[in-house]
Scaffold this motif. Sequence first.
Motif, PDB file in Angstrom:
ATOM      1  N   UNK A   1       5.400  -3.344 -19.695  1.00  0.00           N
ATOM      2  CA  UNK A   1       6.720  -3.701 -19.491  1.00  0.00           C
ATOM      3  C   UNK A   1       7.785  -2.729 -19.972  1.00  0.00           C
TER       4      UNK A   1
ATOM      5  N   UNK B   1       9.370  -0.334 -17.421  1.00  0.00           N
ATOM      6  CA  UNK B   1      10.327  -1.273 -16.543  1.00  0.00           C
ATOM      7  C   UNK B   1      11.302  -1.930 -17.171  1.00  0.00           C
TER       8      UNK B   1
ATOM      9  N   UNK C   1       8.868   9.334 -10.629  1.00  0.00           N
ATOM     10  CA  UNK C   1       8.706   8.294  -9.470  1.00  0.00           C
ATOM     11  C   UNK C   1       8.396   9.182  -8.375  1.00  0.00           C
TER      12      UNK C   1
ATOM     13  N   UNK D   1       2.164  -8.270 -15.586  1.00  0.00           N
ATOM     14  CA  UNK D   1       3.444  -7.079 -15.719  1.00  0.00           C
ATOM     15  C   UNK D   1       3.536  -6.140 -14.576  1.00  0.00           C
TER      16      UNK D   1
ATOM     17  N   UNK E   1       5.041  -4.057 -12.080  1.00  0.00           N
ATOM     18  CA  UNK E   1       6.341  -3.266 -12.229  1.00  0.00           C
ATOM     19  C   UNK E   1       6.824  -2.754 -10.692  1.00  0.00           C
ATOM     20  N   UNK E   2       5.895  -2.618  -9.919  1.00  0.00           N
ATOM     21  CA  UNK E   2       6.165  -2.175  -8.317  1.00  0.00           C
ATOM     22  C   UNK E   2       6.941  -0.737  -8.545  1.00  0.00           C
ATOM     23  N   UNK E   3       6.673   0.041  -9.576  1.00  0.00           N
ATOM     24  CA  UNK E   3       7.381   1.215  -9.488  1.00  0.00           C
ATOM     25  C   UNK E   3       6.398   2.379  -9.691  1.00  0.00           C
ATOM     26  N   UNK E   4       6.173   3.327  -8.816  1.00  0.00           N
ATOM     27  CA  UNK E   4       5.224   4.196  -8.811  1.00  0.00           C
ATOM     28  C   UNK E   4       4.705   5.398 -10.255  1.00  0.00           C
TER      29      UNK E   4
ATOM     30  N   UNK F   1       4.942   4.014 -12.804  1.00  0.00           N
ATOM     31  CA  UNK F   1       4.192   3.327 -13.898  1.00  0.00           C
ATOM     32  C   UNK F   1       2.649   3.709 -13.864  1.00  0.00           C
TER      33      UNK F   1
END
Lengths: 116, 116
Positions: free
Chosen positions: A22, A25, A97, B5, B7-10, B12
């Motif tokens: 988490x 995020x 990212x 959890x 996050x759909x973010x690369x 991560x």
Amino acid sequence: MTAPHATSCPMDSILRLLMGPWTSYILWILQSEGPLRFGALKRKVPGISAKVLTERLRLLEEAGVIFRDYKPTIPPQVTYGPADRGKELAEVFKTLNAIGRRWAEEDKMEKAGKAA
Amino acid sequence: MTAPHATSCPMDSILRLLMGPWTSYILWILQSEGPLRFGALKRKVPGISAKVLTERLRLLEEAGVIFRDYKPTIPPQVTYGPADRGKELAEVFKTLNAIGRRWAEEDKMEKAGKAA
DNA sequence: TAAAGTACGTACAATATAGTAACTATCGAT
DNA sequence: ATCGATAGTTACTATATTGTACGTACTTTA
């Protein structure tokens, strides 16, 4: 003597801060959506428990990455948002990212190639 | 439903790769000291167990961050070093290190100020 | 014959982390 | 009088991760 993995490298403390589930995020949301109250933030992170959200926010606040604004009204209003250090991290996040996205692309291409 | 959890973010996935104990330190050493054999690397990371070192190296290799060169001699020689993706990360590491160092400085200053 | 070194793998125990549920205080609304 | 909301805290449990110790295959050295 339990966890001696001392690294003596400053980057490590930042990674350790961001690493839990988490955490990144939460920071990402605060950075992109601006200051949010506890309840609103919790709703943006579906599945997180109040306990863990509180814990993460405390850590981030202690590190100076986010700010916490407590208004002792009834009911209390607590607002969290990115602090200066959080904005610094945002730069790194953007880079990570981009890298992550490119890697994912490359992996996909490679897999497609293999499938031939 | 245990650990949703998502996050759909690369970014991560990269953070998740680097986050465990030792991981970033291992990568740091390989980046700064160049390719090393397993035993030599282990000696550079005092306190780590062979099991965990192996595990970390596998993850880093799988992600394409380091390379693994296995020579089936007797005894076998296995050498690890940074791969292309590792070199990409090195840039980010440098930035994070600079930030971490500055934050540590600031924290120290602030503490000294408080002591007055 | 036994020990030591290389690069691990495996089994098991210890620990750390995360999740769940219930509880706190206070007020307004029903 | 009870419910619901806010922003948590606390206690307890479940799970994941780490660490420890030992095993493996092979050769060299003593």
